[in-house]
Design an enzyme around this catalytic site. Structure first.
Site, PDB file in Angstrom:
ATOM      1  N   ASP A  54       0.828  -1.182   0.083  1.00 22.32           N
ATOM      2  CA  ASP A  54      -0.098  -0.025   0.143  1.00 22.32           C
ATOM      3  C   ASP A  54       0.834   1.165   0.051  1.00 22.32           C
ATOM      4  O   ASP A  54       0.364   2.443   0.294  1.00 22.32           O
ATOM      5  CB  ASP A  54      -1.008   0.014   1.100  1.00 22.32           C
ATOM      6  CG  ASP A  54      -0.119  -0.328   2.303  1.00 22.32           C
ATOM      7  OD1 ASP A  54       1.002  -0.110   2.496  1.00 22.32           O
ATOM      8  OD2 ASP A  54      -0.918  -0.203   3.493  1.00 22.32           O
TER       9      ASP A  54
ATOM     10  N   LYS B  46       5.534   3.621  16.614  1.00 20.35           N
ATOM     11  CA  LYS B  46       4.684   4.470  17.071  1.00 20.35           C
ATOM     12  C   LYS B  46       5.037   5.569  18.267  1.00 20.35           C
ATOM     13  O   LYS B  46       4.498   5.524  19.421  1.00 20.35           O
ATOM     14  CB  LYS B  46       3.358   3.960  17.301  1.00 20.35           C
ATOM     15  CG  LYS B  46       2.590   3.265  16.327  1.00 20.35           C
ATOM     16  CD  LYS B  46       1.151   3.200  16.210  1.00 20.35           C
ATOM     17  CE  LYS B  46       0.634   2.901  14.905  1.00 20.35           C
ATOM     18  NZ  LYS B  46       0.567   1.390  14.759  1.00 20.35           N
TER      19      LYS B  46
ATOM     20  N   ASP C 252       1.926   6.110   2.133  1.00 18.21           N
ATOM     21  CA  ASP C 252       1.230   5.005   2.454  1.00 18.21           C
ATOM     22  C   ASP C 252      -0.525   5.514   2.145  1.00 18.21           C
ATOM     23  O   ASP C 252      -0.784   6.468   3.140  1.00 18.21           O
ATOM     24  CB  ASP C 252       1.436   4.657   3.902  1.00 18.21           C
ATOM     25  CG  ASP C 252       0.461   4.153   4.531  1.00 18.21           C
ATOM     26  OD1 ASP C 252      -0.435   3.515   4.212  1.00 18.21           O
ATOM     27  OD2 ASP C 252       0.741   3.877   6.018  1.00 18.21           O
TER      28      ASP C 252
END
Ligand code: GTP
Length: 364
Positions: free
Chosen positions: A106, A157, A220
């Site tokens: 993606d 993250k 993305d």
């Protein structure tokens, strides 16, 4: 060199567009996303590709077949249960016996794959990870490196404090070059994350892992906002590989029936066999899929509309995405809506701004 493209995720963030369409088959400029990726690989002489599949595999095989139409050889490795990014690579191991590439299915990028392969070989790396700078790394995996590119730490993250402390905004860009003996390290028959598990293991074993930093175009496209952004970027010429020629800001793929009294404000792409009625105004970026009909006096602004839509007359649509076969009756209004395939909206309806409409729904 062979490549594995990961195309088996559930694509939950792109729902309802991906309820029946795999993320890799979502159209970008009216051709499947994955076709752009395969053509990019082909342009770097990567001609043998394994598609690591799970969820919704059949539409991909139906379209790409053995790959000969795209001048590549395709293999399919289908998981019976989702194996995660690492498990998917393991499941494709039967096709891999030499240094290979892995790509998230993606990511849209202009990355210099030839340069990355040379970098990997020069350093005799066990794994090389492409990095890209992003403004907000907190939703991604931050990668910290030495000045020579050797990876020293992964932070999934990270908080803003961690980002500032590490003084880097370079994230894992989802393209890897791996040596085949890594495959033996990935446990079989279970879900494995290559980012969180396999790479951490290689780091702990002090294997030579390098980062290939690049400022090539990268996105993305896993959310509706980023899917719209991708079209804006490509049509604005930010991704040189796909930019339309400057004098082609309005593309009509095959002359259908475009009324002379339409206003096309570039960039606009109209697919094959479309009918665009009198007084329609398309304010780019707008992409309209093949076989669609936009009836008179409709206003469509910053929208991606897939195939066989029938909209209008006097429809007003802004910042929206419509999957295949949508029917919107006269005077309907939508802003920021994301609409699954085969949705019907009857005349005169104002959709809730930002609403997501499941495939097959009739509204009104
Ligand atoms: P979200 O549900 O919206 O997070 O999307 P996703 O399922 O695609 O997950 P994510 O964006 O994290 O996946 C990154 C890439 O890996 C995508 O190209 C996915 O298709 C692919 N991927 C994720 N999980 C799997 C899996 O279990 N098997 C395979 N073959 N590919 C996967």
């Amino acid at each position: 060199m062979k490549a594995v493209i990961l195309v088996g995720g559930k694509a939950t963030r792109l729902l309802p567009l991906t309820r029946h369409t795999p993320k890799s088959m979502v159209p970008v400029l009216n051709i499947p996303f994955l076709e752009h990726v395969i053509r990019h690989l082909g342009s770097h002489q990567v001609k043998e590709i394994v598609l690591a599949q799970g969820h919704l595999s059949q539409p991909i095989e139906d379209y790409f077949g053995d790959g000969s139409r795209f001048d590549v050889k395709l293999h399919y490795a289908v998981e019976d249960t989702p194996r995660g990014t690492g498990g998917a690579v393991k499941n494709a191991a039967g096709h891999l016996d030499d240094t290979f590439l892995v790509l998230n299915g993606d990511v849209f990028t202009d990355l210099d794959i030839t340069g990355m392969v040379a970098f990997h070989r020069e350093r005799q790396a066990k794994a090389t990870i492409a990095l890209t700078p992003v403004e907000d790394p907190t939703a991604y995996g931050l990668v910290e490196t030495e000045t020579d590119g050797r990876v020293v730490r992964f932070l999934e993250k990270p908080s803003w404090d961690e980002v500032l402390q590490r003084k880097t905004n370079m994230i894992n860009a989802g393209t890897y070059i791996l040596e085949p003996d890594i495959l033996a390290q990935i446990p079989p028959e279970r879900e494995v994350s290559i980012e969180r598990e396999t790479f951490q293991q290689l780091l702990a074993q002090e294997e030579p892992m390098y980062a290939y930093s690049s400022s090539a175009y990268w996105l993305d496209m896993g959310t509706p906002e980023r899917y719209l952004q991708l079209h804006r970027d490509i049509l604005d010429g930010k991704c040189p590989r796909c930019a339309l020629a400057p004098d082609m800001k309005v593309v009509i793929e095959k002359p259908g029936n475009v009324h002379p009294a339409v206003r096309l404000e570039p960039p606009v792409v109209i697919g094959a066999n479309c009918s665009i009625g009198e007084g329609v105004r398309l304010v780019g970026p707008v992409v309209i899929g093949a076989g669609s009909t936009i009836l008179e006096d409709s206003l469509i602004e910053n929208c991606i509309i897939w195939r066989n839509a029938r909209l209008g007359p006097r429809v007003r649509l802004k910042d929206s995405i419509l999957a295949d076969n949508c029917r919107f009756g006269a005077d309907t209004i939508g802003e920021g809506v994301v609409v699954g395939d085969n949705v019907t909206v009857l005349s005169g309806i104002k959709l809730e701004p930002g609403s997501k409409i499941e495939p097959g729904t009739t509204i009104g």
